[in-house]
Scaffold this active site. Structure first.
Site, PDB file in Angstrom:
ATOM      1  CB  CYS A 174      -4.990   0.685   2.335  1.00  0.00           C
ATOM      2  SG  CYS A 174      -5.516   0.391   0.643  1.00  0.00           S
TER       3      CYS A 174
ATOM      4  CG  ASN B  64      -5.671  -3.080   5.270  1.00  0.00           C
ATOM      5  OD1 ASN B  64      -4.947  -3.991   4.907  1.00  0.00           O
ATOM      6  ND2 ASN B  64      -6.258  -2.261   4.422  1.00  0.00           N
TER       7      ASN B  64
END
Ligand code: NAD
Length: 437
Positions: free
Chosen positions: A263, A211
């Site tokens: 996220c 991420n």
């Protein structure tokens, strides 16, 4: 196999429905009784394309059940997933693991027979060790192993991502987890992406590294967009051509208002905190976060510039509020900072989003919510595309010009071209592409 998933949110519900679709028997457990009641009645509490059909099909086939009672379903399960939220902790930005640890404690009390406890939530390195410690301490007789199985699905394409992943990662410390986790994912890896076993801590870090890298890639192209504007280059051509280099790849090179969502913001922050704890600061990620934070309000300044430097007393229309299309998720959406900055400048804001308005209402109570793009545009001095929903890709500019106070389009997602818009008499502003009048 018998699977129990603790936490029926975006990740838990999609995972549960997909595992059931593979033929496993799945029970989704959630503390939120309203959510469980809705699911039992066939109502899906989130917007995710095709999820309603998948849940209906598998509920009807008796492979997918919903409950608030954790005990019975955990006792029966071969694998219990923890898929609860791990938001940023208020105050220090570390991941708030209280939901994960609470779930671990409840699972400990309910385990019967050999059980794999797999963490699907995104959790900092070492959380698996702590989950194991909690369960062992609370139920010394429990026969269990703890695995890390981070999830990489994207909201808006969650089912496709879950069923056709680029890879599945399972972190284990005890070989007894290997066979049940392989069996669980057999329907996927037989045809598609590889199933990779690593150590538990490695799997935990992989999720954050992944991420953070993507957040950095977006931020890189956003900075290139700013530079393109200054030097008179076109960032879309820059992105397209650098993306042809296989070492770079073409994905995640769309410049825009900055990354948001449930996220990237929290995971980049949590990784920086972990790195600081281990005295290995991650300067690249720290800078990524800072650049991205600045960018959101800078997008509001772009709108203010487009209407002549002042929005006080002016109406601005925002199209799209969710952090990306095809979701109703408003968590950390760039629209939040943009709307606030426009309000701070004295603007009145009307807005339309195809799916996110209910969630947006709580976060942005000062917006005038409208039933479509044209209603939002009424009397507006500028129309701002914040999220690139498909229905904003073919707007009727003749109609818009008739209802707007001034024909100005600020396209923060670059979904139009200047040459398409100008014939309608619109002034066009975008991100990282030439737009001089
Ligand atoms: P969410 O907030 O949508 O869902 C979490 C659910 O867990 C809620 O419904 C909550 O009521 C429930 N819950 C909390 N504690 C519980 C308990 N003790 N027992 C039963 N239910 C409980 O969260 P989400 O977006 O699905 O994210 C879950 C995790 O997955 C997070 O760690 C997130 O970072 C990670 N993740 C999310 C995505 C995404 O796109 N949303 C993608 C990959 C990974």
């Amino acid at each position: 196999m018998r699977i129990t998933i603790v936490g029926a949110g975006y990740v838990g519900l999609v995972s549960g429905a997909c595992f059931a679709d593979f033929g496993h028997h799945v029970t989704c457990v959630d503390k939120d009784a309203t959510k469980i009641d809705a699911l039992r009645n066939g109502d899906i509490p989130i917007f995710e394309p095709r999820l309603d059909d998948l849940v209906a099909k598998n509920s009807k086939a008796d492979r997918l059940k919903f409950t608030t009672e954790l005990k019975e379903s955990v006792a029966d399960a071969d694998i219990v997933f923890i898929a609860v939220g791990t938001p940023s902790r208020r105050g220090d930005g570390h991941a708030d693991l209280s939901y994960v640890y609470d779930a671990a404690g409840e699972i400990a009390d309910a385990i019967e027979g050999f059980t794999v406890v797999a963490t699907k939530s995104t959790v900092p390195v070492g959380t698996g060790d702590e989950v194991e410690r909690i369960i062992r301490e609370r139920n010394p007789k429990a026969d269990f192993v703890v695995a890390s199985n981070p999830e990489f699905l994207r909201e808006g394409a969650a089912i496709e991502d879950f069923k056709h992943p680029d890879r599945i990662v399972v972190g284990i410390e005890d070989e007894r987890a290997r066979s049940p986790m392989s069996e669980l994912y057999r329907p996927i890896y037989l045809n598609k992406g590889p199933l990779v076993f690593t150590s538990r801590r490695t799997a935990e870090l992989i999720k954050y590294a992944s991420n953070s890298f993507l957040a950095m890639k977006i931020t890189f192209i956003n900075e290139m967009a700013d530079l393109s504007e200054a030097v008179g280059a076109d960032v879309q051509d820059v992105a397209r051509v650098i993306g042809l280099d296989k070492r770079i790849g073409s994905k995640f090179l769309n410049s825009g208002p900055g990354f948001g969502g449930s996220c990237f913001p929290k995971d980049t922050t949590a990784l920086v905190k972990t790195a600081n704890d281990y005295e290995r600061p991650l300067s690249l990620i720290e800078t990524t976060i800072a650049v991205n934070d600045r960018r959101k309000r800078a997008m509001a300044r772009k709108v203010i510039d487009a209407v002549g430097g002042n929005v006080r007393g002016k109406r601005i229309a925002m199209l799209g509020l969710t952090f990306k299309p095809n979701t109703d998720d408003m968590r950390d959406a760039p629209s939040l900072a943009i709307a606030q900055a426009l309000k701070d400048g004295g603007a009145t804001i009307s807005a339309y989003d195809p799916e996110g308005m209910e969630q947006a209402r709580a976060e942005l109570p000062f917006l005038d919510f409208c039933h479509d793009a044209y209603a939002a545009a009424e009397n507006a001095e500028a129309l701002v595309i914040v999220t690139e929903w498909d229905q904003f890709r073919a707007l009727d500019f003749t109609r818009l010009k008739q209802v707007m106070a001034q024909p100005i389009l600020v396209d923060l997602r670059n979904i139009y071209r200047k040459s398409e818009i100008e014939p309608y008499g619109f002034k066009y502003r975008c991100v990282g592409r030439p737009h001089e009048e």
